[in-house]
Design a protein around this motif. Structure first.
Motif, PDB file in Angstrom:
ATOM      1  N   GLY A 188      35.589  -9.387  60.721  1.00  0.00           N
ATOM      2  CA  GLY A 188      37.022  -9.511  60.499  1.00  0.00           C
ATOM      3  C   GLY A 188      37.588 -10.784  61.084  1.00  0.00           C
ATOM      4  O   GLY A 188      38.412 -11.471  60.457  1.00  0.00           O
ATOM      5  N   ALA A 189      37.144 -11.150  62.300  1.00  0.00           N
ATOM      6  CA  ALA A 189      37.641 -12.365  62.951  1.00  0.00           C
ATOM      7  C   ALA A 189      37.262 -13.613  62.165  1.00  0.00           C
ATOM      8  O   ALA A 189      38.081 -14.511  61.943  1.00  0.00           O
ATOM      9  N   VAL A 190      35.990 -13.675  61.748  1.00  0.00           N
ATOM     10  CA  VAL A 190      35.530 -14.846  60.988  1.00  0.00           C
ATOM     11  C   VAL A 190      36.252 -14.931  59.649  1.00  0.00           C
ATOM     12  O   VAL A 190      36.673 -16.019  59.211  1.00  0.00           O
ATOM     13  N   THR A 191      36.414 -13.802  58.985  1.00  0.00           N
ATOM     14  CA  THR A 191      37.077 -13.797  57.681  1.00  0.00           C
ATOM     15  C   THR A 191      38.542 -14.193  57.804  1.00  0.00           C
ATOM     16  O   THR A 191      39.048 -14.987  56.996  1.00  0.00           O
ATOM     17  N   ALA A 192      39.227 -13.668  58.803  1.00  0.00           N
ATOM     18  CA  ALA A 192      40.637 -14.022  58.999  1.00  0.00           C
ATOM     19  C   ALA A 192      40.788 -15.512  59.285  1.00  0.00           C
ATOM     20  O   ALA A 192      41.680 -16.183  58.741  1.00  0.00           O
ATOM     21  N   PHE A 217      39.388  -9.963  53.745  1.00  0.00           N
ATOM     22  CA  PHE A 217      39.638  -9.511  55.115  1.00  0.00           C
ATOM     23  C   PHE A 217      40.312  -8.133  55.107  1.00  0.00           C
ATOM     24  O   PHE A 217      39.923  -7.241  55.877  1.00  0.00           O
ATOM     25  N   VAL A 218      41.295  -7.944  54.239  1.00  0.00           N
ATOM     26  CA  VAL A 218      41.970  -6.649  54.150  1.00  0.00           C
ATOM     27  C   VAL A 218      40.976  -5.558  53.745  1.00  0.00           C
ATOM     28  O   VAL A 218      40.972  -4.448  54.308  1.00  0.00           O
ATOM     29  N   ALA A 219      40.101  -5.875  52.781  1.00  0.00           N
ATOM     30  CA  ALA A 219      39.103  -4.897  52.347  1.00  0.00           C
ATOM     31  C   ALA A 219      38.135  -4.571  53.482  1.00  0.00           C
ATOM     32  O   ALA A 219      37.754  -3.406  53.679  1.00  0.00           O
ATOM     33  N   LEU A 220      37.732  -5.588  54.241  1.00  0.00           N
ATOM     34  CA  LEU A 220      36.851  -5.350  55.383  1.00  0.00           C
ATOM     35  C   LEU A 220      37.494  -4.439  56.411  1.00  0.00           C
ATOM     36  O   LEU A 220      36.856  -3.497  56.916  1.00  0.00           O
ATOM     37  N   GLU A 221      38.748  -4.702  56.715  1.00  0.00           N
ATOM     38  CA  GLU A 221      39.443  -3.902  57.719  1.00  0.00           C
ATOM     39  C   GLU A 221      39.614  -2.462  57.251  1.00  0.00           C
ATOM     40  O   GLU A 221      39.576  -1.525  58.056  1.00  0.00           O
ATOM     41  N   ALA A 222      39.820  -2.281  55.956  1.00  0.00           N
ATOM     42  CA  ALA A 222      40.005  -0.929  55.425  1.00  0.00           C
ATOM     43  C   ALA A 222      38.736  -0.098  55.524  1.00  0.00           C
ATOM     44  O   ALA A 222      38.799   1.142  55.609  1.00  0.00           O
ATOM     45  N   PRO A 233      43.738  -2.301  62.430  1.00  0.00           N
ATOM     46  CA  PRO A 233      43.727  -0.992  61.765  1.00  0.00           C
ATOM     47  C   PRO A 233      44.896  -0.880  60.788  1.00  0.00           C
ATOM     48  O   PRO A 233      46.056  -1.001  61.180  1.00  0.00           O
ATOM     49  N   LEU A 234      44.594  -0.644  59.526  1.00  0.00           N
ATOM     50  CA  LEU A 234      45.637  -0.671  58.511  1.00  0.00           C
ATOM     51  C   LEU A 234      46.527   0.559  58.539  1.00  0.00           C
ATOM     52  O   LEU A 234      47.611   0.558  57.949  1.00  0.00           O
ATOM     53  N   ASP A 235      46.097   1.620  59.246  1.00  0.00           N
ATOM     54  CA  ASP A 235      46.903   2.834  59.244  1.00  0.00           C
ATOM     55  C   ASP A 235      48.251   2.644  59.941  1.00  0.00           C
ATOM     56  O   ASP A 235      49.196   3.378  59.657  1.00  0.00           O
ATOM     57  N   VAL A 236      48.361   1.650  60.839  1.00  0.00           N
ATOM     58  CA  VAL A 236      49.651   1.449  61.509  1.00  0.00           C
ATOM     59  C   VAL A 236      50.718   0.986  60.528  1.00  0.00           C
ATOM     60  O   VAL A 236      51.919   1.144  60.786  1.00  0.00           O
ATOM     61  N   PHE A 237      50.293   0.427  59.394  1.00  0.00           N
ATOM     62  CA  PHE A 237      51.254  -0.055  58.410  1.00  0.00           C
ATOM     63  C   PHE A 237      51.828   1.074  57.551  1.00  0.00           C
ATOM     64  O   PHE A 237      52.638   0.821  56.664  1.00  0.00           O
TER      65      PHE A 237
END
Length: 563
Positions: A249-253, A291-296, A304-308
């Motif tokens: 995630g860090a590298v992708t972002a 990156f969004v797909a990786l985090e999901a 964590p996408l659940d906070v959104f």
């Protein structure tokens, strides 16, 4: 809610500039456990170490702005290059700050803090010795990595060293010193540029870093997550292994933001029809989508996408993105224009920005209780609208009639808008998620503020350069300037490598040189006005989004909200 008001009050003192403390730094501290399993006997020295370390990183992000004209002149750098002098730092700080916090939890907060200080200091020496723009940008990127390690670790150390009874005072001390450095940093940096060289602002970090490391080794316990005696912000308890770091995630972002920013920066000179520009922007967007797909799908995501799922949280972050986008862009180009167009020294340009932190410092106590009384939604609507008025005042016809008549009122109004906005922003982030997710939420909001600064300098750079070229072309047409004079005067790939009067030497006589120099200064002023108007529109959009997304009861003391 008392803790919320303490955190909000502490933060208001620390948010004078986007390159320094961001909206939830105080909340990051409060989200830490109430003391670690290794008691600290030298808490004041530990606090001093964290203040020195975080201040070094925050101030380095702001004092560079007043040094940019000097850097550009000496290194013959393009406008895109001086944008990257700032953006290289912001890119790695914004993309890696969440991983930096997790690394401290896993390896030890003092260990990561000292490592970050060391890396930051070595990079500072590299900046001071840089022979050209490319090497300076590379060293600034390494500085950003160091800052991504030391900033979250310094905040976590404060949270872990002080228990609940002492933490409010510690946050207040940390924030109070932050407000002073916010005010004095650009002035001191400008003085160093004028008295010595722009290189001095980087070498100054070396003795500060030595003192910080010494204090940290003597006073700070090397706490980590398994030392913590209560539930962490992400919901794990003592005895549980820390999560794996989200390196993909860090590298992708980082790669996605780098591609997008590079394309936008290049667009200012090549236009959006250029193949490299389109490829870079499209590639950046695609990587960020990945990156969004990786985090999901990650078991231990950096974001964590659940906070959104919380509408209030989304609204608070959109307001953060838009408001800090406008603020970062305006305060990036303002010192540059004051020095190039108005003849300010670097010291004067740094001092000119004082109304923003001073206004925040003077009025923060008055505005402190407004969130509980009126709710965050009202203040997050009113505050950005006042900030928008401040931005718009930069475009008024009398802005160049003198500092006290033109610039000072605009900066004071802008500071008022920020003062009203920051406290409810912090409170909304805190109350929009469950207590177990507060640390995650504050970290994300922290990163959003830094990414907003990164994107602002790239996007508003396009506005600045295109507006400058259009205004300069019109003024040179009116002067019927010869072709060689027009080419010498125009802002091109090599940018403004000398003051306007020197660049006008291609003119055939003194009268023409004076007219061309005046046209160049007018064009710079017009470019700043365009940036300010776009910033005003962004602030107004933030106010509108606050009305649309944030609940009426959000932030009120009587109605704390968790999910």
């Amino acid at each position: 809610m008392a803790d919320q008001h303490i955190a909000a009050r502490a933060h208001r003192h620390s948010s004078a500039h986007p390159a320094q403390a961001s909206p939830c730094d105080a909340l990051v501290i409060r989200a830490q456990p109430a003391g670690s399993g290794r008691p600290c006997r030298r808490k004041k020295l530990a606090l001093a170490a964290t203040i020195l370390g975080s201040s070094m990183a925050f101030i380095d992000g702001s004092v560079v702005n007043v040094a940019l004209p000097s850097i550009q002149t000496e290194l013959h750098a393009s406008v895109a290059a001086i944008q990257w002098v700032v953006n290289a730092y912001l890119l790695f700080l914004g993309a890696l700050v969440l991983v930096g916090g997790s690394l401290g939890d896993k390896l030890g907060r003092r260990t990561v803090f000292v490592a970050g200080i060391g890396l930051f200091t070595l990079a500072s020496i590299g900046c001071g010795l840089a022979p050209g723009a490319g090497s300076l940008i590379a060293a600034r990127a390494v500085q950003g990595i160091g800052a991504a390690l030391l900033v979250p670790s310094s905040l976590a150390i404060i949270g872990a060293v002080f228990d609940d009874a002492e933490r409010g005072r510690a946050i207040g001390t940390w924030a109070g010193v932050g407000s002073i450095t916010s005010a004095l940093g650009p002035v001191a940096g400008g003085w160093l540029v004028d008295a010595f060289s722009w290189r001095a602002i980087f070498f100054l970090n070396v003795p500060i870093a030595c003192a910080t490391v010494a204090l940290a080794l003597v006073a700070v316990p090397d706490s980590r997550q398994e030392d913590d005696g209560e539930t962490r912000a992400h919901g794990r308890r003592i005895g549980e292994a820390p999560p794996r770091l989200d390196w993909p995630g860090a590298v992708t972002a980082t790669a996605g933001l780098a591609g997008l920013t590079y394309g936008l920066t290049l667009a200012s000179t090549r236009g959006f029809g250029d193949g490299w520009v389109l490829a870079s922007i499209l590639g950046g967007v695609l990587v960020l989508t990945g990156f969004v797909a990786l985090e999901a799908n990650s078991r231990n995501p950096m974001v964590p996408l659940d906070v959104f799922r919380s509408r209030d949280f989304v609204g608070a972050n959109l307001v953060t993105l838009l408001l800090y986008f406008g603020l970062s862009g305006a305060l990036f180009f303002l010192p540059f224009t004051l020095i190039r167009a108005e003849g300010y020294s670097a010291t004067q340009a740094g001092a000119a920005l004082l109304p923003v932190p001073v206004t925040i410092g003077l009025l923060s106590r008055f505005t402190g209780g407004l969130t509980g009384r009126y709710g965050a939604r009202v203040l997050l609507s009113v505050g950005p609208m006042i900030a928008a008025l401040g931005f718009a005042m930069f475009a008024l016809p009398w802005m160049r009639d003198g500092y006290w008549r033109g610039l000072f009122p605009a900066l004071a109004v802008l500071g008022l808008g920020m003062t009203i906005t920051v406290a409810p922003l912090t409170t909304t982030v805190m109350t929009s998620v469950s207590a177990a997710r507060t640390g995650v939420a504050s970290g994300i909001n922290n990163a959003v503020a830094r990414v907003a600064s990164l994107l602002a300098i790239a996007v508003l750079g396009i506005v600045f350069v295109w507006s400058h070229d259009a205004a300069l072309g019109t003024r040179l047409d009116d002067l019927h300037a010869p072709r060689d004079v027009r080419e010498a005067a125009r802002l091109t790939q090599i940018g403004m490598a000398a003051p306007p009067t020197a660049r006008a030497t291609a003119a055939p006589n003194a009268a023409m040189r004076a007219e061309v120099a005046r046209a160049q200064a007018d064009a710079l002023a017009a470019a700043l006005q365009a940036v300010a108007l776009v910033s005003a529109v962004c602030a107004l959009a933030g106010a509108a989004l606050a009305v649309w997304t944030i609940r009426k009861t959000s932030g009120k003391a009587a109605a704390p909200h968790t999910r």
